[in-house]
Design a protein around this motif. Sequence first.
Motif, mmCIF file in Angstrom:
data_model
loop_
_atom_site.group_PDB
_atom_site.id
_atom_site.type_symbol
_atom_site.label_atom_id
_atom_site.label_comp_id
_atom_site.label_asym_id
_atom_site.label_seq_id
_atom_site.Cartn_x
_atom_site.Cartn_y
_atom_site.Cartn_z
ATOM 1 N N ALA A 1 0.297 -11.937 -4.853
ATOM 2 C CA ALA A 1 0.528 -10.865 -3.852
ATOM 3 C C ALA A 1 -0.571 -9.773 -4.092
ATOM 4 N N CYS B 1 -3.763 -10.857 -1.866
ATOM 5 C CA CYS B 1 -3.309 -10.772 -0.479
ATOM 6 C C CYS B 1 -3.374 -9.276 -0.037
ATOM 7 N N THR C 1 3.408 -6.490 1.519
ATOM 8 C CA THR C 1 2.570 -6.864 0.627
ATOM 9 C C THR C 1 2.228 -6.183 -0.489
ATOM 10 N N LEU D 1 7.966 -12.203 -0.682
ATOM 11 C CA LEU D 1 6.539 -12.533 -0.555
ATOM 12 C C LEU D 1 6.165 -13.612 0.044
ATOM 13 N N LEU E 1 4.274 -13.984 3.683
ATOM 14 C CA LEU E 1 3.141 -15.057 4.001
ATOM 15 C C LEU E 1 3.388 -16.086 4.911
#
Length: 256
Positions: free
Chosen positions: A132, A135, A152, A196, A200
């Motif tokens: 996390a 990203c 995020t 999360l 993604l």
Amino acid sequence: MIHNLSRSRAAEVTAMAAVAASQAGFAVMHLTQSDAVNPVATPVSSYALTWPGIVLFPASVLALALACAILAGRGVGLAREGFIRFLLGSTAVMLLCAAIFRTGTPESGLTWWAQIHRYSAGAAFVLLTVVAALCAMRMKDADVPDWVRRGTWWVTGLSALTFLTTTVNTFLPGFLDGGDWRGVGQRVLLVVLSALVWILVANSIRARATVPARTATPAMTATAGRVPVGERSADTSGVAVGQVGDAVPALAGTRS
């Protein structure tokens, strides 16, 4: 082959369905086992000790592991994401171990398989928190939707704070009586990190959908402008005949 399979439409649908199935499984466990498991003081893995958690818990964990494995193969829609994909693959392995090795019971205590489950689950939470954070930093300057970027960052902050609290409650249960409410932090982590994975997967699908179609290669472009041999021969022969026919009278007149 595996690389191409992870980038297919079937993989996208499977990843989304896996996250949804995982969340649904944990929700059903909380609803059906509220009398047997205390969600405030008891870890999430305690659902695996009674019905229907005996089946739903490993199935839900495996579903989340499948989604992480697919992301590890196809990527999350960012540039230079090799390390992130490695972390997602490692997360899938840790979740697989957490599903296979069951937590201990009050009678059995902290057995070796219970310790494998405990540290595997903890490692999966750590790895997803690192994913996390990475990203979130990569998305700062990337071409991603605002909701993905903000989501995020929120996941990163919440998971880091909650993980820290859960760690203290687990290893120092007497600190602020954290052992009496350590189950809350684990459930928050589960919800946040599941969100999360969903974010993604959604960003990976979006990135794949916005990739421009491949342009023709120079060889294809050069070939496209050429006239087929049969047609070129016919046209050339026609021009040659016309030119010869036009030239014959001029030559004849010259000779006379």
